[in-house]
Design an enzyme around this catalytic site. Structure first.
Site, PDB file in Angstrom:
ATOM      1  NE  ARG A 273     -28.129   9.733  -7.478  1.00  0.00           N
ATOM      2  CZ  ARG A 273     -27.893   8.713  -8.296  1.00  0.00           C
ATOM      3  NH1 ARG A 273     -27.336   8.926  -9.466  1.00  0.00           N
ATOM      4  NH2 ARG A 273     -28.231   7.495  -7.947  1.00  0.00           N
ATOM      5  CB  SER A 348     -19.616  -0.323 -11.107  1.00  0.00           C
ATOM      6  OG  SER A 348     -20.101  -0.816 -12.332  1.00  0.00           O
TER       7      SER A 348
END
Length: 419
Positions: A273, A348
């Site tokens: 992240r 995604s």
RNA sequence: GGAGGAUUCGCAUAGCGGCCGAGUGCGCACGCUUGGAAAGCGUGUAUAGGGCAACCUAUCGAGGGUUCAAAUCCCUCAUCCUCCGCCA
């Protein structure tokens, strides 16, 4: 933005969708009330305006007393028109503000529930069993001279990193591989702007609930994109595309910037992240009737990358409560991360149907007229997470890492060696 | 950053405050003509909204203003072009 006419005719569908997402249902009725008032105001304004138009024409032909009488009437009418126009504008703005609060209408197949209520569609590959203690990507990154998070923090703060040597080369190889595959699949490669104006940001829906995660340059009123989806979607803003050209597919390569607000303590180590990373994003403008098939295709291309990287992964059907406002359905691919003993999202793909395109005013034209297109997006490769997956899954006991066959040609080697 | 010019219907252009939603050319569609094509001729050629039929309303880069009336006048902003300065 959902279609006002659709809402007017199918309020129950919209209510059900809002409920499925765990969002406010009452907005639907507020929209209906506001819309009613709006249409009334439009009719009123238009009647007055029509009267004014005929009167103005009469003035041109009139003379003397008759003319001054008409002018007198014209004056009072002008103020009335102005008032009616203001009311109309206010009610239109109010209605729009309300309807903008509604999320996209769920695909009925999307699983209902919260984040943890996703449905696993399939598993591909099996997590490797290590007969030695697997190192995490941070350690491997150091041993290979590939990732430098300490100096990243020194230079740019937390969640920053340098990719050096093998790490930098791995990025180039991944990008090359992804873009090459995309071109084969008919995508147009694009290097888009990463600094965009408010209308692009707003049109793609990132200034709503996601605005917390967007970098804003106040002095110039520009935004740093969190994904090239923003630039790619806005590429055709206010355009009408010929129907025979659809689907139009772009593969955008760009840096992505994310504030990661509200993620304190999550994934603080390593490069899972981060505030800035590079990504190849697929984006498709297609006929609404073909959006579902297109969504499957995007997923297929995502899977092919994971397959080519020889990674074990699973595909999940994201639950309604975790879709984001624009998507009506979303599939995530999660790669197995050995040291976390977990599947973690690496790519995604979302079907936004007409939701995003309606805001951006992107339409297609066929015999019966102009209608809103559907937009879809999907990650082809997001660099840091892919690097994490590759390093951890393909490591050897000594810390060297085997390079997936698909990348060997791009790297001219079969293994990343220790430095 | 400074000075000037531009922004009109897919493209190129015309446009006196009312007769301009807007002319012309190109392009495109259909038809006529032809053995077939080109040329030629004719017709059509925006989008959105309201009634959801006739019709009406809005839109000439965006927003404001003047006016009974604005593509046309005024102001602000955006974008593009040219020249100068600065940086690469």
């Amino acid at each position: 933005m959902i279609d006002l006419k659709f809402l007017r005719e199918n309020p129950d569908v919209v209510r059900a969708s809002q409920k499925g997402r765990g969002e406010d249902i009452s907005i639907v009725d507020k929209v209906l009330v506001s819309d009613e008032a709006r249409r009334l105001a439009i009719t009123e304004f238009e009647a007055l305006r029509a009267e004014q138009n005929t009167l103005s024409k009469a003035v041109a032909g009139a003379k003397g007393e008759e003319k001054s009488a008409l002018l007198e009437r014209g004056k009072t009418l002008a103020t009335k028109v102005k008032q009616a126009d203001n009311t109309r504008a206010e009610l239109e703005a109010a209605t729009k503000e309300l309807i903008m609060q509604l999320s996209n209408i769920l695909d009925p197949s999307a699983p209902i529930g919260k984040e943890e209520d996703f449905v696993v569609i399939e598993h591909v590959g099996t997590p490797r069993v290590f007969d030695f203690e697997a190192k995490d990507h941070i350690e491997l990154g150091k041993l290979l001279g590939a990732i430098d998070t300490e100096r990243g923090a020194k230079v740019a703060g937390s969640r920053s990193y340098f990719l050096t040597g093998a790490g930098a080369m791995l990025e180039f190889a991944l990008i090359n591989y992804a873009i090459t595959s995309a071109i084969k699949a008919g995508f147009i490669p694009v290097i888009p702007p990463v600094l965009v104006n408010p209308s692009a940001m707003e049109g793609t829906g990132f200034l709503g609930q996601a605005s917390e995660n967007v970098y804003h340059l106040e002095r110039d009123d520009l935004y740093l994109v969190g994904t090239s989806e923003v630039s790619l979607a806005a590429f055709h803003m206010d355009e009408i595309l010929p129907v025979e050209k659809l689907p139009i597919r772009y593969a955008g390569y760009s840096s992505c910037f994310r504030r990661e607000a509200g993620t304190y303590g999550k994934d603080t180590r390593g490069i899972i992240r981060v505030h800035q990373f590079d990504k190849v994003e697929m984006f498709s403008f297609c006929h609404p009737d073909q959006a579902q098939e297109e969504h499957r295709r995007l997923l297929q291309w995502e899977k092919q990358i994971l397959d080519a990287m020889e990674l074990p992964y699973r595909v999940i059907d994201v639950a309604s409560g975790d879709l984001g406002s624009s998507a009506n359905r979303k599939f995530d691919i999660e790669a197995w991360i050995p040291t976390q003993k977990a599947y973690r999202e690496v790519t995604s793909t979302s079907n936004c149907a007409e939701f995003q395109a309606r805001r951006l005013n992107i339409r297609y034209k066929d015999e019966s007229g102009a209608k809103t297109v559907a937009t879809l997006n999907g990650t082809l490769v997001a660099i840091p997470r892919m690097i994490v997956a590759i390093l951890e899954n393909h490591q050897n006991p000594d810390g060297t890492v085997n390079i997936p066959k698909a990348l060997q040609a791009f790297l001219g080697a079969q293994r990343f060696e220790l430095v």
